[in-house]
Design a protein around this motif. Structure first.
Motif, PDB file in Angstrom:
ATOM      1  N   SER A   1      65.620  93.615   5.983  1.00  0.00           N
ATOM      2  CA  SER A   1      64.427  92.895   6.431  1.00  0.00           C
ATOM      3  C   SER A   1      63.213  93.196   5.564  1.00  0.00           C
ATOM      4  O   SER A   1      62.095  92.811   5.922  1.00  0.00           O
ATOM      5  N   GLY A   2      63.411  93.866   4.443  1.00  0.00           N
ATOM      6  CA  GLY A   2      62.282  94.169   3.574  1.00  0.00           C
ATOM      7  C   GLY A   2      61.862  92.971   2.746  1.00  0.00           C
ATOM      8  O   GLY A   2      62.432  91.875   2.822  1.00  0.00           O
ATOM      9  N   LYS A   3      60.849  93.180   1.906  1.00  0.00           N
ATOM     10  CA  LYS A   3      60.356  92.108   1.057  1.00  0.00           C
ATOM     11  C   LYS A   3      61.442  91.736   0.039  1.00  0.00           C
ATOM     12  O   LYS A   3      61.984  92.591  -0.648  1.00  0.00           O
ATOM     13  N   GLY A   4      61.716  90.433  -0.031  1.00  0.00           N
ATOM     14  CA  GLY A   4      62.723  89.946  -0.961  1.00  0.00           C
ATOM     15  C   GLY A   4      64.138  90.091  -0.467  1.00  0.00           C
ATOM     16  O   GLY A   4      65.066  89.649  -1.152  1.00  0.00           O
ATOM     17  N   GLN A   5      64.351  90.694   0.701  1.00  0.00           N
ATOM     18  CA  GLN A   5      65.685  90.829   1.270  1.00  0.00           C
ATOM     19  C   GLN A   5      65.909  89.741   2.312  1.00  0.00           C
ATOM     20  O   GLN A   5      64.956  89.239   2.916  1.00  0.00           O
ATOM     21  N   LEU A   6      67.178  89.391   2.538  1.00  0.00           N
ATOM     22  CA  LEU A   6      67.518  88.250   3.377  1.00  0.00           C
ATOM     23  C   LEU A   6      68.513  88.654   4.446  1.00  0.00           C
ATOM     24  O   LEU A   6      69.289  89.598   4.272  1.00  0.00           O
ATOM     25  N   SER A   7      68.490  87.892   5.539  1.00  0.00           N
ATOM     26  CA  SER A   7      69.432  88.094   6.631  1.00  0.00           C
ATOM     27  C   SER A   7      69.917  86.722   7.089  1.00  0.00           C
ATOM     28  O   SER A   7      69.249  86.040   7.847  1.00  0.00           O
ATOM     29  N   GLY A   8      71.065  86.322   6.591  1.00  0.00           N
ATOM     30  CA  GLY A   8      71.619  85.019   6.939  1.00  0.00           C
ATOM     31  C   GLY A   8      70.786  83.867   6.412  1.00  0.00           C
ATOM     32  O   GLY A   8      70.304  83.049   7.201  1.00  0.00           O
ATOM     33  N   PRO A   9      70.599  83.741   5.094  1.00  0.00           N
ATOM     34  CA  PRO A   9      69.775  82.647   4.569  1.00  0.00           C
ATOM     35  C   PRO A   9      70.425  81.289   4.807  1.00  0.00           C
ATOM     36  O   PRO A   9      71.627  81.130   4.673  1.00  0.00           O
ATOM     37  N   HIS A  10      69.584  80.317   5.174  1.00  0.00           N
ATOM     38  CA  HIS A  10      70.043  78.944   5.401  1.00  0.00           C
ATOM     39  C   HIS A  10      69.452  78.005   4.366  1.00  0.00           C
ATOM     40  O   HIS A  10      69.925  77.913   3.257  1.00  0.00           O
ATOM     41  N   GLY A  11      68.402  77.274   4.779  1.00  0.00           N
ATOM     42  CA  GLY A  11      67.816  76.256   3.926  1.00  0.00           C
ATOM     43  C   GLY A  11      67.197  76.821   2.662  1.00  0.00           C
ATOM     44  O   GLY A  11      66.726  77.962   2.621  1.00  0.00           O
TER      45      GLY A  11
ATOM     46  N   TYR B   1      66.825  83.144   8.041  1.00  0.00           N
ATOM     47  CA  TYR B   1      67.149  82.845   9.437  1.00  0.00           C
ATOM     48  C   TYR B   1      67.064  84.081  10.330  1.00  0.00           C
ATOM     49  O   TYR B   1      66.398  84.071  11.362  1.00  0.00           O
ATOM     50  N   GLY B   2      67.746  85.152   9.924  1.00  0.00           N
ATOM     51  CA  GLY B   2      67.819  86.332  10.788  1.00  0.00           C
ATOM     52  C   GLY B   2      66.498  87.067  10.913  1.00  0.00           C
ATOM     53  O   GLY B   2      66.236  87.720  11.931  1.00  0.00           O
ATOM     54  N   ASN B   3      65.617  86.971   9.889  1.00  0.00           N
ATOM     55  CA  ASN B   3      64.329  87.667   9.925  1.00  0.00           C
ATOM     56  C   ASN B   3      63.191  86.784  10.413  1.00  0.00           C
ATOM     57  O   ASN B   3      62.024  87.212  10.387  1.00  0.00           O
ATOM     58  N   GLN B   4      63.481  85.561  10.854  1.00  0.00           N
ATOM     59  CA  GLN B   4      62.490  84.638  11.415  1.00  0.00           C
ATOM     60  C   GLN B   4      61.297  84.460  10.470  1.00  0.00           C
ATOM     61  O   GLN B   4      60.145  84.639  10.834  1.00  0.00           O
ATOM     62  N   ARG B   5      61.602  84.046   9.253  1.00  0.00           N
ATOM     63  CA  ARG B   5      60.544  83.865   8.273  1.00  0.00           C
ATOM     64  C   ARG B   5      61.060  82.989   7.138  1.00  0.00           C
ATOM     65  O   ARG B   5      62.247  82.712   7.039  1.00  0.00           O
TER      66      ARG B   5
ATOM     67  N   VAL C   1      56.171  83.800   4.661  1.00  0.00           N
ATOM     68  CA  VAL C   1      55.536  82.952   5.676  1.00  0.00           C
ATOM     69  C   VAL C   1      56.249  83.222   6.994  1.00  0.00           C
ATOM     70  O   VAL C   1      57.436  82.929   7.136  1.00  0.00           O
ATOM     71  N   ARG C   2      55.521  83.800   7.971  1.00  0.00           N
ATOM     72  CA  ARG C   2      56.095  84.096   9.283  1.00  0.00           C
ATOM     73  C   ARG C   2      56.160  82.821  10.108  1.00  0.00           C
ATOM     74  O   ARG C   2      55.165  82.108  10.247  1.00  0.00           O
ATOM     75  N   THR C   3      57.354  82.515  10.639  1.00  0.00           N
ATOM     76  CA  THR C   3      57.519  81.292  11.436  1.00  0.00           C
ATOM     77  C   THR C   3      57.500  81.567  12.929  1.00  0.00           C
ATOM     78  O   THR C   3      57.127  80.695  13.709  1.00  0.00           O
TER      79      THR C   3
END
Length: 766
Positions: free
Chosen positions: A691-701, A715-719, A733-735
């Motif tokens: 969940s750090g900067k530049g790290q991903l958790s289940g990327p989608h679009g 997706y997983g980090n809601q951002r 960008v926080r969603t």
């Protein structure tokens, strides 16, 4: 004292081993069809019931050994079969190598010319006995016999297998007995009568057919002295019988250079060559040659006529195929046109139905507003003093001077005003379009502008408020309603910053069931793939519902499909990928929902992504099942397939193409983004789970903006995370929700879909 050591493996054993090895090799070289042919040739020896049990050719050979048809010393029966099935290569490369050289044939002292009777071969054809006396042979070996048999078969125009060897008697000259078809004996008789040089070359002294008188073949000394003058002549092998005083005929070199034993040489040319060797008049040779040329010309003309007929037939066939293809294409075009018209009709019917429902709702709301207005007017009337142009006794009351009474306004008046205000504002929050409500409820078409202005000036402050809400403030009320509805549907954006969320769970127009792919047109229209509603919905960037169309699939067995993703090409048309009942589909639509073209894909159990390369207009579709991205032309023909390592990429999600033609793919399970160049060569990857900067958790679009930045729905980090085109982290960008797919609008808007909350959120800037 030990006895003599016996040899365990004798020469006879080795000979037997070589014999078996030869049979095995022949059996292995034969195909199944050739093995069946071998069984067919042996059908008169091996019953059909036993033949079916013999699976391999070597089993047939073993049966022939038991029937005494072949053995180590005599393989003629097998050689005959191999020649008839067209396997001369096995005779040359396998069978002949097994037979030892210089195998002398035993003498037959009882053989006498003219003693054998005429007979018939296995096929019932009459045969004649031919006795040949060969000069200069001390002993007869198998190789010499085979060579003689080949030459006689060539001279008589028969197959080698039709010349049968019966036996021979050895003396100063060797007497050999052959059996050949009776119809071919005339040629040999003619050659022997004229002492054909080919018979001389073979060393034949005499030839006797059946009980006829033997024909002697004249043996003359070869002309070795003319070798230097005629280097290509057959005289080099010593087969000329011409004397030194005979004049060489015209065109000697051309005819004499012919191979006299060639099967391809016409028979009359062979005879002409023989006659020329013996000094006959060249006029006869020339006549034969001219006759041959005439026959060859006629044959060439016949062949040319056949070729012309074949060309005409091919032309007619091609024309018929072209006509058939034209009719088929026309039928397909008519079918697509009908499907397009049916699709437009369905869209028009849906729009008309929605408009009628909206009108009915608005009429009902308008009726309710009028009833509440009349009720409020009746409640206010008792408190209003009719104005007669005079000051009432005691002066104006505080209410009519614009002042609040000491005890405040009467409770009855306040209650009426509140009810009227509440119900007049209610249509603005209904399911119909707010702008339509404002136009109908806030304005009477029969009242002039001056009358409305006078009424507004003469009415009380409460009435002024109602007119302003229903008339001039409708657009602002509409925008407020859209944002409020978005907030109620689950938006976590900051309304003060202009974040708009619209949609919600449902099947009505403007509602979504699992929204997925999204794209924004140059005219600021948002197209959303409404997965479970089997449609694409269109909204403005302010969140206002505009229209929708069903994702029909023309020309296939599937009526429609569940859309996974949507993109737009350089011509402003949409490309949608989705799942049908039988296959996956890629369909091209106009922006109003008309199906234009498409092609089918193999149905898989994963969601696919789609993108367009603006530089080449190629369509890219992800294939999570194969771990690949397929690149198609708009007509559906495959350009290339970009494959990814199975061990690294487990679940391809979405794809996009940047301005340089590089292919970007998000992978759900490896939590990474892979970047390949336009040819499919791997460049680099970035991301990784956390969940750090530049790290991903289940990327989608995934998409790119005009600055070349890469935007990834984390997706997983809601951002939503933003990277440079080299994969370097820029910002976040926080969603506030789990983003599914995203797109960037022409004015820099960030549009994000939420599969969980069934909504779409528009960030004016990011």
């Amino acid at each position: 004292m030990a006895g003599p050591v016996r040899e365990r493996v004798t020469d006879a054993d080795r000979r037997h081993f070589d014999f078996v090895q030869t049979l095995l090799r022949i059996s292995d070289e034969l195909t199944e069809e050739e093995t069946a042919n071998v069984k067919l040739f042996c059908l008169h020896l091996i019953p059909e019931g036993q033949s079916e049990q013999l699976k391999r050719a070597v089993d047939v050979f073993q049966k022939l050994i038991k029937l005494d048809k072949i053995d180590q010393e005599n393989l003629d029966f097998l050689e005959e079969i191999l020649e008839r099935i067209g396997r001369q290569d096995l005779i040359r490369d396998v069978l002949r190598r097994f037979q030892p050289p210089d195998r002398e044939i035993p003498e037959n002292p009882e053989l006498q010319p003219g003693t054998s009777q005429q007979g018939a071969d296995a096929e019932g054809n009459a045969t004649s006995n031919t006795y040949v006396v060969v000069n200069g042979q001390v002993r007869m070996i198998q190789e010499t016999l085979d060579r003689l048999r080949n030459h006689i078969a060539t001279l008589s125009g028969t197959r080698r297998s039709q010349v049968k060897f019966r036996g021979y008697k050895k003396h100063k000259s060797i007497l050999v007995h052959f059996s050949i078809p009776r119809e071919n004996t005339a040629v040999l008789r003619h050659m022997a009568d004229h002492s054909d040089p080919r018979l001389v070359y073979m060393g034949v002294k005499s030839l006797q057919i059946d009980a006829e008188v033997p024909i002697k073949v004249q043996q003359e000394a070869p002309l070795y002295g003319v070798k230097r003058q005629l280097s290509v002549d057959d005289i080099e092998v010593g087969c000329s019988t011409r004397s030194k005083h005979q004049r060489a005929p015209q065109s000697w070199t051309r005819l004499s250079a012919l191979n006299l034993f060639s099967d391809a040489l016409p028979l009359h040319l062979q005879a002409a060559a023989s006659l020329e060797y013996q000094g006959f008049s060249y006029s006869l040779v020339r006549a034969l040659v001219q006759k041959d040329r005439l026959r060859e010309h006629q044959m060439r003309q016949a062949i040319q006529n056949l070729r012309n007929a074949e060309v005409d037939s091919n032309t007619l066939r091609q024309k018929a195929e072209v006509d058939s293809n034209t009719l088929r294409q026309k039928a397909e075009a008519d079918s697509n046109t009908i499907m397009t018209l049916r699709s437009k009709l369905n869209i028009s019917e849906n729009r008309l139905k929605e408009a009628l429902e909206t009108i009915a709702v608005l009429e009902e709301k308008l009726q309710q507003a009028q009833e509440y207005a009349e009720k409020a007017a009746r409640q206010v009337t008792p408190h209003v003093t009719e104005y007669r142009g005079e000051k009432p006794p005691g002066g104006w009351s505080q209410e009519y001077r614009g002042e609040k009474p000491q005890g405040g306004s009467s409770k009855q008046v306040k209650k009426a005003d509140e009810e009227s205000q509440t119900h007049l504002a209610d249509p603005l929050g209904s399911t119909g379009r707010p702008e339509d409500v404002g136009d109908k409820a806030g304005e009477d078409p029969t009242v002039k502008e001056e009358d409305k202005t006078a009424a507004m000036q003469d009415s009380s402050s409460e009435s002024d408020g109602r007119v302003e809400v229903l008339g001039t403030e409708a657009p602002e009320q509409e925008r407020h309603t859209a944002r409020t509805a978005g907030a109620a549907a689950g938006s976590t954006g900051d309304l003060k910053q202009g974040v708009i969320t619209f949609g919600g769970n449902g099947t009505q127009p403007g509602k979504f069931l699992d929204p997925r792919g999204v794209v924004v047109s140059p005219s600021n229209e948002i197209f959303v793939a409404d997965y479970n509603n089997r449609r694409v919905q269109v909204h403005s960037t302010e969140g206002v519902y505009l229209r929708h169309f069903q994702t029909v699939v023309p020309g296939t067995g599937d009526k429609d499909m569940e859309p996974h993703d949507v993109c737009m090409d350089g011509n402003g048309t949409l490309w949608v990928v989705g799942r049908g009942e039988t296959t996956d589909h890629v369909v091209q639509y106009s922006t109003d929902g008309t199906a234009m073209a498409g092609f089918d894909l193999k149905k898989i159990g994963y969601s696919r992504g789609i993108a367009v390369d603006m530089r080449t207009n190629h369509i890219l579709v992800s294939d999570p099942d194969q771990g690949a991205v397929h690149v198609f032309r708009p007509d559906g023909s495959l350009v290339r397939t970009v494959r990814y390592p199975r061990g690294e990429m487990a679940d391809l999600r979405c794809i996009t193409v940047d301005g340089e033609g590089n292919i970007l793919v998000s992978d759900w399970k490896s939590n990474s983004v892979y970047v390949n160049d336009k040819s499919g060569k791997f460049l680099f990857q970035f991301g990784g789970w956390e969940s750090g900067k530049g790290q991903l958790s289940g990327p989608h679009g995934i998409c790119t903006d005009s600055s070349g930045h890469i935007l990834v729905a984390d997706y997983g980090n809601q951002r939503v995370q933003i990277f440079t085109r080299h994969g370097e982290f820029v910002r976040t960008v926080r969603t506030g929700f789990r983003p599914e797919c995203l797109a960037v609008g022409p004015e820099g808007q960030l549009v994000v879909t939420s599969w969980n909350s069934h909504t779409v959120t528009v960030f004016p800037n990011y």
